[in-house]
Design a protein around this motif. Structure first.
Motif, PDB file in Angstrom:
ATOM      1  N   ALA A   1       0.975  -1.414  -0.258  1.00 31.35           N
ATOM      2  CA  ALA A   1      -0.173  -0.239  -0.049  1.00 31.35           C
ATOM      3  C   ALA A   1       0.488   1.200  -0.556  1.00 31.35           C
ATOM      4  N   LEU A   2       2.403   0.891   0.040  1.00 29.08           N
ATOM      5  CA  LEU A   2       3.218   2.330   0.303  1.00 29.08           C
ATOM      6  C   LEU A   2       2.745   3.210  -1.064  1.00 29.08           C
ATOM      7  N   VAL A   3       2.386   3.188  -2.113  1.00 30.20           N
ATOM      8  CA  VAL A   3       2.358   3.595  -3.269  1.00 30.20           C
ATOM      9  C   VAL A   3       1.040   3.507  -3.893  1.00 30.20           C
ATOM     10  N   THR A   4       0.293   4.620  -4.390  1.00 32.57           N
ATOM     11  CA  THR A   4      -0.720   4.261  -5.300  1.00 32.57           C
ATOM     12  C   THR A   4      -1.556   5.935  -6.669  1.00 32.57           C
ATOM     13  N   ALA A   5      -1.205   5.067  -7.747  1.00 37.17           N
ATOM     14  CA  ALA A   5      -1.410   5.447  -8.849  1.00 37.17           C
ATOM     15  C   ALA A   5      -2.685   6.955  -8.745  1.00 37.17           C
ATOM     16  N   PHE A   6      -3.555   6.801  -7.679  1.00 32.66           N
ATOM     17  CA  PHE A   6      -4.431   7.869  -7.627  1.00 32.66           C
ATOM     18  C   PHE A   6      -3.680   8.978  -6.978  1.00 32.66           C
ATOM     19  N   GLY A   7      -2.661   8.695  -5.748  1.00 29.28           N
ATOM     20  CA  GLY A   7      -2.300   9.771  -4.810  1.00 29.28           C
ATOM     21  C   GLY A   7      -0.918  10.409  -6.165  1.00 29.28           C
ATOM     22  N   VAL A   8      -0.441   9.754  -6.898  1.00 26.84           N
ATOM     23  CA  VAL A   8       0.297  10.359  -7.403  1.00 26.84           C
ATOM     24  C   VAL A   8      -0.285  11.809  -8.538  1.00 26.84           C
ATOM     25  N   PHE A   9      -1.687  10.534  -8.871  1.00 22.87           N
ATOM     26  CA  PHE A   9      -2.300  11.746  -9.900  1.00 22.87           C
ATOM     27  C   PHE A   9      -2.326  12.699  -9.163  1.00 22.87           C
ATOM     28  N   TRP A  10      -3.543  12.371  -8.332  1.00 16.61           N
ATOM     29  CA  TRP A  10      -3.182  13.762  -7.543  1.00 16.61           C
ATOM     30  C   TRP A  10      -2.914  14.668  -7.066  1.00 16.61           C
ATOM     31  N   MET A  11      -1.625  14.228  -6.692  1.00 15.95           N
ATOM     32  CA  MET A  11      -0.645  15.865  -6.274  1.00 15.95           C
ATOM     33  C   MET A  11      -0.332  16.113  -7.280  1.00 15.95           C
ATOM     34  N   ARG A  12      -0.396  15.157  -8.534  1.00 22.34           N
ATOM     35  CA  ARG A  12       0.420  16.109  -9.872  1.00 22.34           C
ATOM     36  C   ARG A  12      -0.610  17.819 -10.307  1.00 22.34           C
ATOM     37  N   GLN A  13      -2.099  17.424 -10.060  1.00 21.11           N
ATOM     38  CA  GLN A  13      -3.245  17.681 -10.177  1.00 21.11           C
ATOM     39  C   GLN A  13      -2.930  19.253  -9.482  1.00 21.11           C
ATOM     40  N   VAL A  14      -2.528  18.510  -8.080  1.00 22.30           N
ATOM     41  CA  VAL A  14      -2.531  19.901  -7.144  1.00 22.30           C
ATOM     42  C   VAL A  14      -1.275  21.146  -6.475  1.00 22.30           C
ATOM     43  N   ILE A  15      -0.076  20.171  -7.258  1.00 23.51           N
ATOM     44  CA  ILE A  15       0.822  20.758  -7.885  1.00 23.51           C
ATOM     45  C   ILE A  15       1.234  21.562  -8.813  1.00 23.51           C
ATOM     46  N   ASP A  16       0.645  21.065 -10.388  1.00 26.41           N
ATOM     47  CA  ASP A  16       0.309  22.317 -10.866  1.00 26.41           C
ATOM     48  C   ASP A  16      -0.655  23.062 -10.554  1.00 26.41           C
TER      49      ASP A  16
ATOM     50  N   ARG B   1      16.080  20.853  -4.068  1.00 27.11           N
ATOM     51  CA  ARG B   1      16.054  22.536  -2.670  1.00 27.11           C
ATOM     52  C   ARG B   1      14.765  23.453  -3.234  1.00 27.11           C
ATOM     53  N   ALA B   2      14.505  23.217  -4.229  1.00 22.13           N
ATOM     54  CA  ALA B   2      12.904  23.481  -5.151  1.00 22.13           C
ATOM     55  C   ALA B   2      12.025  23.164  -4.797  1.00 22.13           C
ATOM     56  N   TYR B   3      12.673  22.213  -4.199  1.00 26.89           N
ATOM     57  CA  TYR B   3      10.615  20.974  -3.956  1.00 26.89           C
ATOM     58  C   TYR B   3      10.519  21.013  -3.197  1.00 26.89           C
ATOM     59  N   TRP B   4      12.413  21.645  -2.162  1.00 28.03           N
ATOM     60  CA  TRP B   4      11.865  21.364  -0.494  1.00 28.03           C
ATOM     61  C   TRP B   4      11.517  22.136  -0.340  1.00 28.03           C
ATOM     62  N   SER B   5      12.272  23.655  -0.370  1.00 26.13           N
ATOM     63  CA  SER B   5      11.510  24.716  -0.437  1.00 26.13           C
ATOM     64  C   SER B   5      10.502  25.396  -0.517  1.00 26.13           C
ATOM     65  N   ILE B   6      10.471  24.887  -1.424  1.00 29.46           N
ATOM     66  CA  ILE B   6       9.101  25.245  -2.811  1.00 29.46           C
ATOM     67  C   ILE B   6       8.050  25.247  -2.400  1.00 29.46           C
ATOM     68  N   VAL B   7       7.690  23.517  -3.142  1.00 35.63           N
ATOM     69  CA  VAL B   7       6.690  23.516  -3.591  1.00 35.63           C
ATOM     70  C   VAL B   7       6.079  23.000  -1.813  1.00 35.63           C
ATOM     71  N   LEU B   8       7.170  21.940  -1.192  1.00 33.11           N
ATOM     72  CA  LEU B   8       6.303  21.437   0.042  1.00 33.11           C
ATOM     73  C   LEU B   8       5.655  22.017   0.642  1.00 33.11           C
ATOM     74  N   PRO B   9       6.226  23.563   0.996  1.00 32.48           N
ATOM     75  CA  PRO B   9       5.530  24.154   2.324  1.00 32.48           C
ATOM     76  C   PRO B   9       3.634  24.806   1.499  1.00 32.48           C
ATOM     77  N   ILE B  10       3.967  24.838   0.350  1.00 33.54           N
ATOM     78  CA  ILE B  10       2.574  25.205  -0.852  1.00 33.54           C
ATOM     79  C   ILE B  10       1.837  24.192  -0.335  1.00 33.54           C
ATOM     80  N   ILE B  11       2.372  22.672  -0.692  1.00 33.97           N
ATOM     81  CA  ILE B  11       1.024  22.046  -1.020  1.00 33.97           C
ATOM     82  C   ILE B  11       1.259  21.146   0.382  1.00 33.97           C
ATOM     83  N   ARG B  12       1.692  22.213   1.554  1.00 36.44           N
ATOM     84  CA  ARG B  12       1.059  21.228   2.865  1.00 36.44           C
ATOM     85  C   ARG B  12      -0.390  21.003   3.326  1.00 36.44           C
TER      86      ARG B  12
END
Lengths: 326, 294
Positions: free
Chosen positions: B164-179, B199-210
């Protein structure tokens, strides 16, 4: 606001939920940030792909493979070509499960769709008070387990002392033995599905309604359209993509229904005479009671085809019903 | 500022101060909402009524509609039949937490790559993810069972966690959210300032998608908590049960003891209801965000 999102992408209707971004001949990803090194993409997606290949895709492919074998849990592995499928087509239990599944799916999908669009229309009203509260309440049924809720519904639908039969009796009718009947057991199962998913889907429809530009309603009102006509000519056509989306997701889930009948009947049989046996329940019965793994795999493949066919039919019916605005 | 903007976009609310004349909330509308509220809450209430009255009180006409005095008797009966019930609840929290964290972690980073990075085959990979979401989830269950048996995970919690560690739904959902939530300009300026991809992922994307990550984690947790058939297939000893398997065990121990069953159902549902009081609004927002952009 969600309207701002729509304006940003320059579309007047909610985006189609399953279409990937528009193809661009030059770039693999037209929305990418090009100053970032794209090669990292392979590393970042690798954990997902590796795990998914092992625990998601490989079992499915292997499942297709063993469907061509007489394969059981004890070690028999004999290639029989299409033997399982021939046996399946002649198996009454399979057809019975198919009819039950489609019946439960229809009995649950249509009321669920009507109720959830209606609820969303009520919640869409700008002068509604306490909208956050109502929205939150809608999601309550969705968080509980099917098991817990099937125990409660099983009691409520009980023949002698179930609340529903007590009401039926108080109205002067004979008690209905919901579990033993075919259609009545399907109604009991469908009611659990409707109860669980109506609120969730109402929220999805509400989100889509909030994305409809307010000017459309204002100009419709200026043209003398009353609330009902506004709903019919403005709201409903704008929901086309969302209805298709909800229907397809509902079909994929609905045609695999098994937990409700499994708990209601307490076994993989789907009732004493299989009156509410479903396709997936039949699969589990063959896999984990009869241990005929090859045969069960063949059932799984048939389910996949049926889901695909019904989804495609759905797609075209929804297009037709909600008007073809090109 | 852009963060505030992105957040604003994800919060669809009806305009509060302007109420157009062409639409007024009717009495019937409120009546329908109150009816729906009643129908949504009643099964939970009924669970408690039966569990606190005992089966005999319920088996009469008209049935009791108020809580009775036998709640603790029924609950202690649950623990008599299955002393490991608390262990089962703990197991469920443990599995659910690990699965939720893993799904968020893997989905967010893969979703970021799919939304913001340009690499060969990217488009086909996304298409692949979407297509796999369409496949019936039970299709591969027999080989998965064989695989888990071969790995020696039968009757361990690993059988629930690892697949259960990964799901296609989760990846798709996160793609939509980040987009939808992360502006390209922010990432561009960060990379001009010398930030690498991670670094861009860690310090910019992650705080926004919290917020969205939290919602995805919650849904994974709920799905794991409520999963029924797979735990039933792979778990045998009561020490390893999850809450659902434990409740099911009560069901099969006796013919039909409604009070016992509903007592178990209540114990396995109450934690979720308490959790829902705190996170319900965020879940609602998550469902609605996913709907518009998904």
């Amino acid at each position: 606001m969600s309207q701002a999102t729509v304006a940003k992408t320059g579309k007047s209707k909610p985006p189609s939920p399953w279409k990937p971004a528009k193809p661009n001949k030059k770039l693999n990803n037209p929305n990418a940030v090009l100053s970032l090194n794209g090669r990292w993409g392979y590393l970042f997606t690798a954990p997902f792909f590796v795990m998914f290949l092992i625990f998601g895709l490989a079992p499915i492919i292997y499942s297709v493979y063993i469907a061509f074998f007489n394969w059981d849990a004890l070690g028999t592995q004999e290639f029989i070509g299409l033997g399982n499928f021939n046996e399946l087509v002649a198996d009454d239990r399979f057809w019975n499960a198919l009819v039950n599944t489609l019946d439960i799916w229809l009995l649950s999908t249509i009321p669920m769709l009507i109720f959830s669009i209606g609820l969303a229309a009520i919640l869409h009203n700008p002068s509604l008070r306490g909208s956050t509260f109502w929205r939150t309440i809608l999601l309550v049924p969705n968080i509980t387990s099917v098991l817990a809720i099937a125990i409660v519904f099983g009691q409520l639908f009980g023949r002698d002392f179930g609340m529903i039969n007590i009401i039926i009796g108080a109205l002067g009718f004979e008690h209905v033995d919901f579990i033993q009947g075919t259609t009545s057991s399907h109604i009991a199962i469908a009611s659990m599905i409707v109860w669980r998913w109506t609120g969730y889907n109402a929220l999805i429809f509400l989100a889509a309604m909030l994305a409809i530009p307010g000017e459309l309603y204002e100009s419709a009102a200026l043209d003398g359209a009353n609330k009902w006509k506004q709903f019919l000519y403005v709201t409903l056509p704008s929901l086309r993509n969302t209805i298709t989306f909800v229907l397809i997701v509902g079909t994929i889930g609905g045609l695999q229904v098994f937990a409700e009948p499994l708990i209601l009947g307490g076994s993989y049989n789907g009732g004493d005479s299989g009156q509410f046996s479903t396709l997936t329940l039949f699969l589990f019965d063959q896999a984990f009671v009869a241990y005929k793994w090859g045969y069960a795999a063949a059932v799984g493949i048939m389910i996949t085809f049926i889901v695909a066919i019904v989804s495609i039919i759905n797609f075209f019916i929804t297009r037709r019903l909600t008007g073809d605005n090109k | 500022m852009s963060t505030a903007l992105a957040k604003e976009q994800t919060t669809p609310r009806p305009p509060k101060n302007k109420t157009p004349k062409w639409q007024k909330m009717s009495f019937m509308g409120y009546f329908a909402l109150i009816l729906v509220t009643f129908l949504s809450v009643f099964p939970f209430y009924w669970m408690f009524i039966v569990a606190s009255n005992g089966t005999d009180e319920i088996s009469k006409i008209p049935p009791t509609l108020v809580p009775g005095p036998r709640f603790f008797t029924v609950i202690s009966h649950v623990y008599e039949v299955l002393p490991q019930f608390n262990q089962a609840l703990l197991n469920t929290v443990y599995v659910g937490t690990i699965v939720a964290l893993a799904q968020v972690f893997f989905s967010a980073i893969a979703g970021f790559a799919f939304a913001k990075l340009n690499f060969r085959g990217q488009r086909y990979m996304v298409l692949f993810v979407i297509l796999t979401m369409m496949l019936p989830s039970q299709l591969g269950i027999i080989p998965l069972f064989m695989l888990v048996g071969w790995a020696g995970w039968i009757d361990t919690l690993l059988a629930l966690i690892i697949p259960a560690l990964v799901t296609a739904f989760g990846v798709f959902w996160m793609r939509q959210v980040i987009d939808a939530q992360v502006p390209n300009e922010l990432l561009e300026s960060a990379s001009i300032d010398g930030a690498g991809v991670f670094r861009a992922y860690w310090s910019i994307v992650l705080p926004i998608i919290r917020q969205s990550s939290f919602v995805l984690g919650l849904f994974s947790f709920l799905a794991t908590w409520n999963d029924f058939l797979w735990p039933l297939l792979v778990l045998n000893t009561p020490e390893n049960f999850t809450a659902q398997v434990a409740v099911n065990q009560l069901k099969s121990s006796y013919a039909i003891d409604y009070a016992l069953n509903m007592g178990g159902a209540f114990l396995s549902t109450a934690p979720l209801l308490v959790l829902f009081i705190f996170v319900g609004r965020r879940l609602v927002r998550g469902v609605m965000d996913g709907a518009v952009k998904g």
